[in-house]
Scaffold this motif. Structure first.
Motif, PDB file in Angstrom:
ATOM      1  N   ALA A 162       0.810  -1.222   0.000  1.00 15.46           N
ATOM      2  CA  ALA A 162       0.000   0.000   0.000  1.00 15.46           C
ATOM      3  C   ALA A 162       0.842   1.270   0.000  1.00 15.46           C
ATOM      4  CB  ALA A 162      -0.939  -0.006   1.214  1.00 15.46           C
ATOM      5  N   GLU A 163       2.090   1.190  -0.473  1.00 21.92           N
ATOM      6  CA  GLU A 163       2.945   2.380  -0.464  1.00 21.92           C
ATOM      7  C   GLU A 163       2.320   3.543  -1.245  1.00 21.92           C
ATOM      8  OE1 GLU A 163       5.816  -1.103   0.054  1.00 21.92           O
ATOM      9  OE2 GLU A 163       4.000  -0.672  -1.097  1.00 21.92           O
ATOM     10  N   THR A 164       1.809   3.249  -2.433  1.00 19.89           N
ATOM     11  CA  THR A 164       1.226   4.303  -3.269  1.00 19.89           C
ATOM     12  C   THR A 164      -0.003   4.907  -2.608  1.00 19.89           C
ATOM     13  OG1 THR A 164       2.015   3.181  -5.269  1.00 19.89           O
ATOM     14  CG2 THR A 164       0.287   4.837  -5.541  1.00 19.89           C
ATOM     15  N   ARG A 165      -0.814   4.057  -1.974  1.00 23.15           N
ATOM     16  CA  ARG A 165      -2.009   4.553  -1.294  1.00 23.15           C
ATOM     17  C   ARG A 165      -1.640   5.486  -0.146  1.00 23.15           C
ATOM     18  NH1 ARG A 165      -4.978   0.608   2.253  1.00 23.15           N
ATOM     19  NH2 ARG A 165      -4.289  -0.833   0.649  1.00 23.15           N
ATOM     20  N   GLU A 166      -0.595   5.125   0.620  1.00 26.93           N
ATOM     21  CA  GLU A 166      -0.171   5.983   1.733  1.00 26.93           C
ATOM     22  C   GLU A 166       0.414   7.300   1.217  1.00 26.93           C
ATOM     23  OE1 GLU A 166      -0.665   5.682   4.962  1.00 26.93           O
ATOM     24  OE2 GLU A 166      -1.804   3.861   4.536  1.00 26.93           O
ATOM     25  N   GLU A 167       1.103   7.234   0.070  1.00 26.52           N
ATOM     26  CA  GLU A 167       1.631   8.465  -0.520  1.00 26.52           C
ATOM     27  C   GLU A 167       0.489   9.385  -0.947  1.00 26.52           C
ATOM     28  OE1 GLU A 167       4.029   6.802  -3.565  1.00 26.52           O
ATOM     29  OE2 GLU A 167       5.499   6.001  -2.140  1.00 26.52           O
ATOM     30  N   SER A 168      -0.585   8.797  -1.489  1.00 24.79           N
ATOM     31  CA  SER A 168      -1.756   9.598  -1.884  1.00 24.79           C
ATOM     32  C   SER A 168      -2.428  10.201  -0.657  1.00 24.79           C
ATOM     33  CB  SER A 168      -2.760   8.724  -2.641  1.00 24.79           C
ATOM     34  OG  SER A 168      -2.183   8.205  -3.824  1.00 24.79           O
ATOM     35  N   ARG A 169      -2.487   9.428   0.421  1.00 28.38           N
ATOM     36  CA  ARG A 169      -3.084   9.927   1.661  1.00 28.38           C
ATOM     37  C   ARG A 169      -2.281  11.108   2.209  1.00 28.38           C
ATOM     38  NH1 ARG A 169      -6.426   7.422   5.506  1.00 28.38           N
ATOM     39  NH2 ARG A 169      -6.200   8.236   7.619  1.00 28.38           N
ATOM     40  N   LEU A 170      -0.936  10.972   2.175  1.00 31.46           N
ATOM     41  CA  LEU A 170      -0.081  12.054   2.652  1.00 31.46           C
ATOM     42  C   LEU A 170      -0.220  13.284   1.762  1.00 31.46           C
ATOM     43  CD1 LEU A 170       2.128  13.088   4.573  1.00 31.46           C
ATOM     44  CD2 LEU A 170       3.813  12.128   2.988  1.00 31.46           C
ATOM     45  N   LYS A 171      -0.399  13.052   0.449  1.00 35.19           N
ATOM     46  CA  LYS A 171      -0.527  14.186  -0.487  1.00 35.19           C
ATOM     47  C   LYS A 171      -1.727  15.065  -0.128  1.00 35.19           C
ATOM     48  CE  LYS A 171      -0.809  15.351  -5.412  1.00 35.19           C
ATOM     49  NZ  LYS A 171      -1.929  16.302  -5.233  1.00 35.19           N
ATOM     50  N   LEU A 172      -2.826  14.459   0.302  1.00 35.29           N
ATOM     51  CA  LEU A 172      -3.994  15.240   0.697  1.00 35.29           C
ATOM     52  C   LEU A 172      -3.666  16.169   1.859  1.00 35.29           C
ATOM     53  CD1 LEU A 172      -6.773  12.478   0.552  1.00 35.29           C
ATOM     54  CD2 LEU A 172      -6.357  14.303  -1.105  1.00 35.29           C
ATOM     55  N   VAL A 173      -2.907  15.649   2.828  1.00 34.20           N
ATOM     56  CA  VAL A 173      -2.514  16.473   3.976  1.00 34.20           C
ATOM     57  C   VAL A 173      -1.531  17.548   3.539  1.00 34.20           C
ATOM     58  CG1 VAL A 173      -1.449  16.447   6.267  1.00 34.20           C
ATOM     59  CG2 VAL A 173      -2.900  14.538   5.550  1.00 34.20           C
ATOM     60  N   LEU A 174      -0.569  17.165   2.677  1.00 30.07           N
ATOM     61  CA  LEU A 174       0.426  18.128   2.195  1.00 30.07           C
ATOM     62  C   LEU A 174      -0.212  19.253   1.391  1.00 30.07           C
ATOM     63  CD1 LEU A 174       3.431  15.871   1.119  1.00 30.07           C
ATOM     64  CD2 LEU A 174       3.457  17.661   2.861  1.00 30.07           C
ATOM     65  N   ASP A 175      -1.221  18.931   0.598  1.00 27.66           N
ATOM     66  CA  ASP A 175      -1.900  19.968  -0.193  1.00 27.66           C
ATOM     67  C   ASP A 175      -2.556  20.993   0.725  1.00 27.66           C
ATOM     68  OD1 ASP A 175      -1.133  18.805  -2.541  1.00 27.66           O
ATOM     69  OD2 ASP A 175      -3.028  17.769  -2.910  1.00 27.66           O
ATOM     70  N   LYS A 176      -3.206  20.516   1.792  1.00 29.64           N
ATOM     71  CA  LYS A 176      -3.816  21.433   2.760  1.00 29.64           C
ATOM     72  C   LYS A 176      -2.748  22.273   3.445  1.00 29.64           C
ATOM     73  CE  LYS A 176      -8.345  20.657   2.995  1.00 29.64           C
ATOM     74  NZ  LYS A 176      -9.368  21.734   2.935  1.00 29.64           N
ATOM     75  N   TRP A 177      -1.660  21.604   3.867  1.00 36.15           N
ATOM     76  CA  TRP A 177      -0.572  22.321   4.542  1.00 36.15           C
ATOM     77  C   TRP A 177       0.016  23.389   3.627  1.00 36.15           C
ATOM     78  CZ3 TRP A 177       4.505  22.197   2.724  1.00 36.15           C
ATOM     79  CH2 TRP A 177       5.432  22.889   3.504  1.00 36.15           C
ATOM     80  N   ARG A 178       0.240  23.035   2.349  1.00 33.35           N
ATOM     81  CA  ARG A 178       0.850  23.976   1.416  1.00 33.35           C
ATOM     82  C   ARG A 178      -0.047  25.191   1.183  1.00 33.35           C
ATOM     83  NH1 ARG A 178       1.652  20.779  -2.620  1.00 33.35           N
ATOM     84  NH2 ARG A 178      -0.132  21.441  -3.891  1.00 33.35           N
ATOM     85  N   SER A 179      -1.349  24.957   1.004  1.00 35.76           N
ATOM     86  CA  SER A 179      -2.260  26.085   0.743  1.00 35.76           C
ATOM     87  C   SER A 179      -2.365  26.996   1.958  1.00 35.76           C
ATOM     88  CB  SER A 179      -3.645  25.567   0.342  1.00 35.76           C
ATOM     89  OG  SER A 179      -4.277  24.925   1.432  1.00 35.76           O
ATOM     90  N   ARG A 180      -2.413  26.411   3.166  1.00 32.75           N
ATOM     91  CA  ARG A 180      -2.496  27.233   4.380  1.00 32.75           C
ATOM     92  C   ARG A 180      -1.196  27.994   4.620  1.00 32.75           C
ATOM     93  NH1 ARG A 180      -6.819  25.766   3.205  1.00 32.75           N
ATOM     94  NH2 ARG A 180      -8.441  24.864   4.539  1.00 32.75           N
ATOM     95  N   THR A 181      -0.067  27.356   4.360  1.00 29.24           N
ATOM     96  CA  THR A 181       1.219  28.023   4.549  1.00 29.24           C
ATOM     97  C   THR A 181       1.427  29.101   3.497  1.00 29.24           C
ATOM     98  OG1 THR A 181       2.136  25.972   5.461  1.00 29.24           O
ATOM     99  CG2 THR A 181       3.706  27.647   4.774  1.00 29.24           C
ATOM    100  N   ASP A 182       0.995  28.830   2.265  1.00 27.14           N
ATOM    101  CA  ASP A 182       1.084  29.824   1.188  1.00 27.14           C
ATOM    102  C   ASP A 182       0.312  31.088   1.564  1.00 27.14           C
ATOM    103  OD1 ASP A 182      -0.464  30.843  -1.526  1.00 27.14           O
ATOM    104  OD2 ASP A 182       1.644  30.350  -1.882  1.00 27.14           O
ATOM    105  N   ARG A 183      -0.890  30.918   2.091  1.00 22.90           N
ATOM    106  CA  ARG A 183      -1.694  32.077   2.501  1.00 22.90           C
ATOM    107  C   ARG A 183      -0.996  32.854   3.617  1.00 22.90           C
ATOM    108  NH1 ARG A 183      -7.757  31.268   4.710  1.00 22.90           N
ATOM    109  NH2 ARG A 183      -6.610  30.219   6.370  1.00 22.90           N
ATOM    110  N   THR A 184      -0.409  32.133   4.575  1.00 22.45           N
ATOM    111  CA  THR A 184       0.287  32.793   5.684  1.00 22.45           C
ATOM    112  C   THR A 184       1.463  33.605   5.178  1.00 22.45           C
ATOM    113  OG1 THR A 184      -0.331  30.978   7.161  1.00 22.45           O
ATOM    114  CG2 THR A 184       1.486  32.381   7.873  1.00 22.45           C
TER     115      THR A 184
END
Length: 603
Positions: free
Chosen positions: A232-254
């Motif tokens: 399930a490596e690819t699935r976990e990478e996709s799961r992390l990507k969802l969190v990273l996308d949120k983190w990136r957008s919130r940090t970008d705004r800051t």
């Protein structure tokens, strides 16, 4: 909504600064000396423009051959040199002091946070990511370094410089003092408002997603064996990507808000600069200021501008450090859940008798109780099995004995003593537990075995390992008892971990023993070795066995059958299998039938 955000930020600033102030109070002399040195350094900066103006005045007043002009110039030069040297020495002293202050504070903060986290309830740990908790503590620790530097050697001198410059310029030219004072106040008000009400909320949200990112990483990495097992490596990478996308957008705004805040500050500084230079030209044209005076004014503003520009950066740093420390400070406000009462004393378990007296219990905010008026007595040295379906109350029963939860009503006693009246750490030290999936530290085998008795000798450790049937496999390892077992003991097999846990229980020599079916998922050879070791371990101890395989409890003194939080059947194995329609008999027959089917299939 905006009002809510401002109030929320004010509360956060208040809590974080109050938290830091409580730690400053532990080093009052050092704080006082730092402040005196800071004020001394500011005094040198305040006086430097004045003597620079006198130097220009002396140079402009006559040729170098003029003794009066020369002496005035040399005098101003010596003052400037002395002020510069004093500033260097004071700056060095400030940094030496702040290093000692901050390192001690960082150590104290981490120690205190770790102490609290260790004592939080089982419920708290069950609902918290270990990786996120570590991130909160370490991020808050490093933010404290920024906060100390910002408040003590950045904002304090900036504010002192602002006040000093306003007074000094106002004494010579009230108009200049008014421009500097009012302009600076407007600048600071705009900067603080933008930082706290606009940038800070975005930064707080970005930090929340940063914490989630740390938790997601830790969760996936710590469960890597399961990830690999299911490909399930690819699935976990996709799961992390969802969190990273949120983190990136919130940090970008800051970051964008912080950049705009800086542009506003630079615009205000530009307006102040042209106002002060224009006022200086006006005073010069009116004959109220000389060339040296203009030099004094411009130099003062250039020094002040550096401090004012830095105020914007300092406020942003303060805002960031407050955001980064919020979650750490929140840990300090979290209730422990299970806390010792005032004045409790250690317990000394001599016999090991246990009693549940009219016990009521429900989990957290659940209104439906698990136990109602539960009464159970376990005699000293008695070996008791706890049997029942999943969720029937077996595990909760032993957790209440360890006081991992508090009862809602009634009481639990050990040797006749209400366990709420004794220090919980002393209670748990005298209860040995072998779990179904024992957890080991990433330390040596010797350290893991001796965890309950760290002062034990090597001979005592080896003897305990022999009693647990663990000595032979340990001796076969390259480093023997000094072998590191990996995170949570991952380098060992399940049977080896169980035997190490049993050795740990032997060495603790506790009067009360809890066994959470330690043989339920092992091969036959390991099961036989562990069952033999557990039989030795139970001798002379009050023993509670949470039973999944009923074959392991047939020889116990008594069995308690749980169903929906009640003890519905009680007796020996021989007595319970004779009860028509009984839960124990039904469970036993089902397991026996599955065993017979398995043997038939094997043939």
């Amino acid at each position: 909504m905006a009002r809510f955000k401002i109030d929320f930020r004010a509360e956060a600033f208040s809590k974080v600064l109050g938290f830091a102030f409580r730690h400053w109070q532990k080093q009052p002399i050092r704080i006082a000396v730092i402040m005196l040195c800071v004020l001394g350094e500011i005094t040198t900066d305040l006086l430097t423009p004045f003597f620079a103006g006198r130097l220009v005045e002396a140079v402009a007043s006559g040729a170098a051959t003029s003794e009066i002009a020369w002496n005035s110039a040399v005098s101003a030069f010596l003052f400037l040199a002395g002020l510069g040297l004093m500033a260097v020495l004071l700056r060095q002293a400030i940094f030496m002091l702040i290093i000692r202050l901050t390192l001690r504070m960082m150590s104290d903060v981490v120690t205190h946070a770790f102490k609290r986290v260790q004592r939080f309830s089982s419920d708290w740990h069950a609902n918290a990511f270990a990786g996120s908790t570590v991130r909160k503590i370490t991020r808050g620790m490093w933010a404290l370094d920024v906060l100390n530097d910002t408040v003590l050697i950045a904002l304090l001198p900036s504010i002192a410089m602002l006040i000093g410059s306003t007074i000094l310029l106002g004494l010579f030219w009230p108009l200049m003092g008014l421009i500097v004072g009012v302009g600076s106040l407007i600048y600071i008000a705009v900067t603080v408002t933008l930082s706290t009400a606009w940038v800070a909320p975005a930064a707080s949200l970005a930090n929340m997603w940063d914490t989630r990112m740390g938790g997601a990483l830790a969760d996936a990495i710590s469960c890597n064996a399961v990830v690999k097992g299911f490909g399930a490596e690819t699935r976990e990478e996709s799961r992390l990507k969802l969190v990273l996308d949120k983190w990136r957008s919130r940090t970008d705004r800051t970051w964008h808000r912080g950049t705009f805040n800086g542009t506003v500050q630079n615009t205000l500084l530009w307006l102040m600069r042209i106002s002060i230079i224009g006022a200086g030209l006006y005073l010069w044209q009116a004959g109220a200021a000389s060339a040296g005076d203009i030099t004094f004014v411009i130099t003062s503003f250039l020094v002040l501008q550096g401090y004012l520009r830095d105020i914007g950066q300092h406020v942003r740093n303060l805002q960031r450090s407050v955001n980064d420390m919020e979650e750490l400070v929140r840990l300090d406000d979290e209730p422990l859940g299970i806390d010792d009462r005032a004045g409790v004393t250690p317990i000394a378990i001599a016999a090991g008798g246990i009693a549940f007296e009219h016990v009521d219990f429900h989990y957290g905010v659940h209104t439906r109780p698990l136990y109602q008026d539960l009464n159970v007595t376990i005699r000293p040295g008695e070996r008791v099995g706890l049997v029942g379906h999943s969720g029937s109350g077996k595990t909760t029963f032993v957790k209440l004995i360890q006081r991992l939860y508090d009862v809602s009503g009634g009481r639990v006693t050990v040797d006749g003593v209400d366990i709420r009246e004794v220090a919980q750490a002393s209670l748990r030290r005298q209860i040995a537990i072998v779990q179904q999936d024992p957890v080991l530290f990433h330390r040596s085998l010797a350290e893991n075995i001796a965890y309950g008795r760290p002062e034990a000798t090597r001979d005592e450790i080896i003897e305990s390992a022999k009693l647990a049937n663990a000595h032979e496999f340990i001796e076969r390892l390259p480093k023997g008892y000094e072998t590191l077992v990996g995170e949570r003991g991952i380098k060992l097999s399940g049977g080896e971990r169980q035997r190490v846990a049993i050795a740990r229980a032997f060495l603790s020599n506790a009067r009360v023993l809890i066994l959470d079916e330690a043989t339920s998922s092992l091969d036959s050879e390991s099961e036989a070795l562990i069952q033999q070791a557990m039989d030795r371990l139970m001798i002379g101890r009050t023993t509670l066995v949470i039973a999944h395989r009923l074959s392991t409890v047939r020889s116990l003194d008594r069995l308690l059958v749980f169903d929906a939080g009640k003890v519905v059947e009680e007796g020996t194995h021989a007595q319970l299998v004779k009860l028509d329609g009984g839960i124990y008999r039904r469970l036993f027959e089902r397991q026996a039938g599955e065993l017979v089917k398995g043997l038939a299939a094997a043939e």
